[in-house]
Design an enzyme around this catalytic site. Structure first.
Site, mmCIF file in Angstrom:
data_model
loop_
_atom_site.group_PDB
_atom_site.id
_atom_site.type_symbol
_atom_site.label_atom_id
_atom_site.label_comp_id
_atom_site.label_asym_id
_atom_site.label_seq_id
_atom_site.Cartn_x
_atom_site.Cartn_y
_atom_site.Cartn_z
ATOM 1 N NE ARG A 240 -4.004 0.802 1.782
ATOM 2 C CZ ARG A 240 -3.888 1.860 2.073
ATOM 3 N NH1 ARG A 240 -3.045 2.067 3.437
ATOM 4 N NH2 ARG A 240 -4.427 2.981 1.786
ATOM 5 C CB THR B 103 -19.154 7.785 16.529
ATOM 6 O OG1 THR B 103 -18.088 8.550 16.602
ATOM 7 C CG2 THR B 103 -20.292 8.356 17.417
ATOM 8 C CG HIS C 217 -8.703 7.033 1.316
ATOM 9 N ND1 HIS C 217 -8.326 5.792 1.334
ATOM 10 C CD2 HIS C 217 -9.519 7.563 0.349
ATOM 11 C CE1 HIS C 217 -9.050 5.194 0.179
ATOM 12 N NE2 HIS C 217 -9.605 6.210 -0.400
ATOM 13 C CG ASP D 2 -7.467 1.615 0.680
ATOM 14 O OD1 ASP D 2 -7.129 2.602 0.624
ATOM 15 O OD2 ASP D 2 -6.776 0.720 0.458
#
Length: 219
Positions: A13, A167, A188, A192
Site C-alpha cells: 500500500r 462512534t 484514507h 481503504d
C-alpha cells in the site's frame, strides 16, 4: 507498547499511503447498522453493561489488523503492536463528558474487570481526561446515547492522525432484532473502504457470537 516502522519498499500500500497522505490528503467515514441482538440480550439478562462489551470488541478487532494500529513517527509510518480503547463517559450533572482509557486484554472477563476498576477510580472525575496519561496507542470510541443515526461525520482536517475513530448511537429494535448504528472515521492513507468494511463485519460477528460473560457488570 512497541512501535514498528513499516518496510516501505515492500509494502503493497505504499503508493496508496503516499497519495492520500501528501498528494490528496483526505479522510472519510462509513456508517452502518450492526446486528447486536445476542450480545445486548445476554448482557441485559445478566444485569450487565453493553458499553464495555463493545469497547472490548473494538479493541479486539483493531488488534487483529495492522491498518487499525497505524501512526506516524517523524513522518514515517509504522504500527503499534497493540492498541487500547479510550472512551467517553457522560456526566448528567454538568452535561459534559470525560475520557477514560482501559488497558486491553484479549480475555473479555479480564478486560471487564479492568473496565470496572477504571470506572470506579475515575468515573467521578469531571475533567476532560478523567484518567490521566492516555497512551499514544489509544483508539477513540464514543457512544451517542440520545439518538440513532444513519450517518455520522467528524469534521477532521486530514492531517497525520491515522488511527480509526469509532462512534456508536442508540440501539433500536426492529423486527425482533437489535440494530446499533456504528460509524468509523478513517484516514484514507491508512485504511481503504475494504478495511473499514472488514472492521464492521468483524464487530458484528463478535456481537452475534457473544458469550454470556463478555459484557461487564458495572459496580
Amino acid at each position: 507498547m512497541e512501535f514498528t516502522p513499516l518496510d516501505l519498499k515492500n509494502w503493497n500500500r505504499r503508493e496508496h499511503f503516499q497519495h492520500y497522505l501528501r498528494e490528496a490528503p483526505c479522510g472519510y467515514s462509513l456508517t452502518r447498522y450492526l446486528d447486536v441482538t445476542e450480545r445486548m440480550e445476554r448482557a441485559k439478562a445478566g444485569g450487565r453493561r453493553f458499553y464495555p462489551a463493545i469497547l472490548w470488541a473494538v479493541a479486539t478487532v483493531c488488534n487483529r489488523h495492522a491498518e487499525c494500529r497505524m501512526a506516524l513517527r517523524d513522518g514515517a509510518p509504522g504500527t503499534y503492536d497493540q492498541v487500547v480503547p479510550v472512551y467517553t463517559v457522560f456526566h448528567e450533572e454538568t452535561e459534559t463528558f470525560s475520557t477514560i482509557w482501559t488497558e486491553y486484554d484479549e480475555d473479555p472477563d479480564r478486560f471487564a474487570a479492568r473496565y470496572r476498576a477504571d470506572a470506579q477510580a475515575y468515573g467521578g472525575n469531571l475533567g476532560f481526561a478523567a484518567k490521566p496519561d492516555c497512551p499514544e496507542n489509544a483508539v477513540n470510541v464514543s457512544m451517542l446515547l440520545w439518538s440513532d443515526f444513519t450517518s455520522f461525520q467528524l469534521n477532521l482536517a486530514p492531517g497525520e492522525y491515522l488511527l480509526p475513530i469509532f462512534t456508536f448511537g442508540r440501539a433500536q429494535r426492529e423486527g425482533g432484532r437489535i440494530r446499533l448504528p456504528a460509524s468509523v472515521q478513517a484516514h484514507h492513507a491508512a485504511m481503504d473502504g475494504f478495511h473499514v468494511c472488514r472492521v464492521l463485519d468483524e464487530l458484528e460477528a463478535l456481537a452475534q457470537t457473544a458469550g454470556a460473560q463478555t459484557a461487564a457488570k458495572l459496580v
